[in-house]
Design a protein around this motif. Structure first.
Motif, PDB file in Angstrom:
ATOM      1  N   PHE A  61       6.112   1.675   5.423  1.00 33.76           N
ATOM      2  CA  PHE A  61       6.311   1.131   4.090  1.00 33.76           C
ATOM      3  C   PHE A  61       6.020  -0.360   4.109  1.00 33.76           C
ATOM      4  O   PHE A  61       6.340  -1.050   5.064  1.00 33.76           O
ATOM      5  N   ASP A  62       5.420  -0.834   3.023  1.00 32.55           N
ATOM      6  CA  ASP A  62       5.178  -2.263   2.871  1.00 32.55           C
ATOM      7  C   ASP A  62       6.251  -2.919   2.007  1.00 32.55           C
ATOM      8  O   ASP A  62       6.406  -4.135   2.016  1.00 32.55           O
ATOM      9  N   LYS A  90       0.825  -1.206   0.000  1.00 30.34           N
ATOM     10  CA  LYS A  90       0.000   0.000   0.000  1.00 30.34           C
ATOM     11  C   LYS A  90       0.862   1.261   0.000  1.00 30.34           C
ATOM     12  O   LYS A  90       0.424   2.312  -0.422  1.00 30.34           O
ATOM     13  N   ARG A  91       2.076   1.137   0.545  1.00 29.66           N
ATOM     14  CA  ARG A  91       3.035   2.252   0.559  1.00 29.66           C
ATOM     15  C   ARG A  91       4.409   1.683   0.249  1.00 29.66           C
ATOM     16  O   ARG A  91       4.787   0.639   0.763  1.00 29.66           O
ATOM     17  N   TYR A 119       4.016   1.253 -10.007  1.00 27.30           N
ATOM     18  CA  TYR A 119       3.216   1.332  -8.781  1.00 27.30           C
ATOM     19  C   TYR A 119       1.965   2.188  -8.978  1.00 27.30           C
ATOM     20  O   TYR A 119       0.922   1.905  -8.394  1.00 27.30           O
ATOM     21  N   LYS A 178       7.352   6.990  -1.816  1.00 27.18           N
ATOM     22  CA  LYS A 178       8.389   7.912  -1.336  1.00 27.18           C
ATOM     23  C   LYS A 178       9.707   7.526  -1.982  1.00 27.18           C
ATOM     24  O   LYS A 178      10.098   6.370  -1.969  1.00 27.18           O
ATOM     25  N   LEU A 183      -1.446   2.720  -6.646  1.00 29.44           N
ATOM     26  CA  LEU A 183      -0.901   3.567  -5.594  1.00 29.44           C
ATOM     27  C   LEU A 183      -0.916   5.023  -6.035  1.00 29.44           C
ATOM     28  O   LEU A 183      -0.691   5.337  -7.209  1.00 29.44           O
ATOM     29  N   ASP A 184      -1.210   5.903  -5.100  1.00 26.68           N
ATOM     30  CA  ASP A 184      -1.139   7.341  -5.355  1.00 26.68           C
ATOM     31  C   ASP A 184       0.301   7.809  -5.183  1.00 26.68           C
ATOM     32  O   ASP A 184       1.119   7.121  -4.573  1.00 26.68           O
ATOM     33  N   SER A 238       1.253   9.984  -3.177  1.00 25.33           N
ATOM     34  CA  SER A 238       1.504  10.130  -1.739  1.00 25.33           C
ATOM     35  C   SER A 238       1.886   8.805  -1.088  1.00 25.33           C
ATOM     36  O   SER A 238       2.435   8.786   0.008  1.00 25.33           O
ATOM     37  N   ASP A 239       1.619   7.687  -1.767  1.00 23.42           N
ATOM     38  CA  ASP A 239       1.967   6.366  -1.241  1.00 23.42           C
ATOM     39  C   ASP A 239       3.366   5.925  -1.680  1.00 23.42           C
ATOM     40  O   ASP A 239       3.832   4.858  -1.277  1.00 23.42           O
TER      41      ASP A 239
END
Length: 192
Positions: free
Chosen positions: A168-169, A74-75, A106, A117, A111-112, A114-115
Motif C-alpha cells: 500500500f502507498d 498506486k495502491r 480514488y 482494499k 485507481l482500479d 483491484s488497487d
C-alpha cells in the motif's frame, strides 16, 4: 363489539407495556451516560498519544522516515469502522457513504478496484462493502462488538507491514468521531 371487561384488560395491558418501555428507557439512558463518560475520559489521552506518536515518527531516523515518506498513490487501503447492530440511525450509513466517497475519489484519480482494499471493521460496513464488490479479507466484526488490544494490534501490524513492504502507498481511516450524543461527524484520517 368488545365487552367492557375486554376493554379494561386491553387498557391494563397497554399500561403495563408502558411501564416496561419506561424501564427500558431508563436502563438505556444509564448505559449511554456511562459510555459517554468513558469516551469523554479517553479523548484527552487519545489526543496526547497522537501528538506523541507523530512527534516520535518525525524524529525516529529509520522507521519514522519510512512511515512519513509521501509517495505516489498506486495502491490504497481504507479501514472503515461501523457497528454490528442496526437501529443506529445515520451512524452506520454515514460511514458507508463516506467510504464509498473515498473509493470513488480514488477511482476518479485512476485507481482500479483491484488497487483499493477495504478493511471493514463492523458488520454493517462489511455487508455494504460486500454488496459493492469490496469483500474484506478477515472478519473484523468481533472488533466492533468488543474491542481489544490484541485484535487492534494485529490489524495495525498487518497495515504497517503492507505499507513498509510497498503493498500500500497510503492507508486511510474512516470512522465516526464522538463529540457528543447528538454529534458524531464522519472523519477521514490518513493513517500512513
Amino acid at each position: 363489539m368488545a365487552s367492557l371487561k375486554e376493554i379494561k384488560g386491553r387498557i391494563a395491558s397497554v399500561g403495563s407495556t408502558l411501564k416496561i418501555t419506561s424501564a427500558m428507557k431508563l436502563v438505556a439512558s444509564a448505559k449511554l451516560r456511562k459510555a459517554q463518560q468513558a469516551i469523554g475520559n479517553m479523548l484527552p489521552y487519545e489526543n496526547h498519544l497522537h501528538r506523541i506518536l507523530v512527534d516520535l515518527m518525525s524524529t525516529t531516523p529509520v522507521t519514522g522516515s519510512e512511515l512519513l515518506v509521501s509517495r505516489p498513490v498506486k495502491r490504497v487501503a481504507i479501514v472503515a469502522f461501523s457497528s454490528n447492530s442496526s437501529l443506529c440511525g445515520a451512524f452506520n450509513s454515514n460511514v458507508v457513504r463516506e467510504t464509498l466517497s473515498v473509493i470513488n475519489e480514488y477511482r476518479s484519480a485512476g485507481l482500479d478496484d483491484s488497487d483499493i482494499k477495504v478493511y471493514p471493521v463492523g458488520r454493517k460496513v462489511q455487508d455494504a462493502m460486500r454488496k459493492v464488490g469490496f469483500p474484506g479479507g478477515a472478519d473484523y466484526s468481533r472488533m466492533a462488538e468488543s474491542p481489544n488490544y490484541g485484535a487492534a494490534a494485529a490489524l495495525a501490524q498487518e497495515l504497517l507491514n503492507g505499507f513498509t513492504d510497498g503493498v500500500f502507498d497510503k492507508i486511510e481511516l474512516v470512522y465516526n468521531h464522538f463529540r457528543s450524543t447528538a454529534s458524531q461527524p464522519t472523519t477521514r484520517q490518513v493513517f500512513l
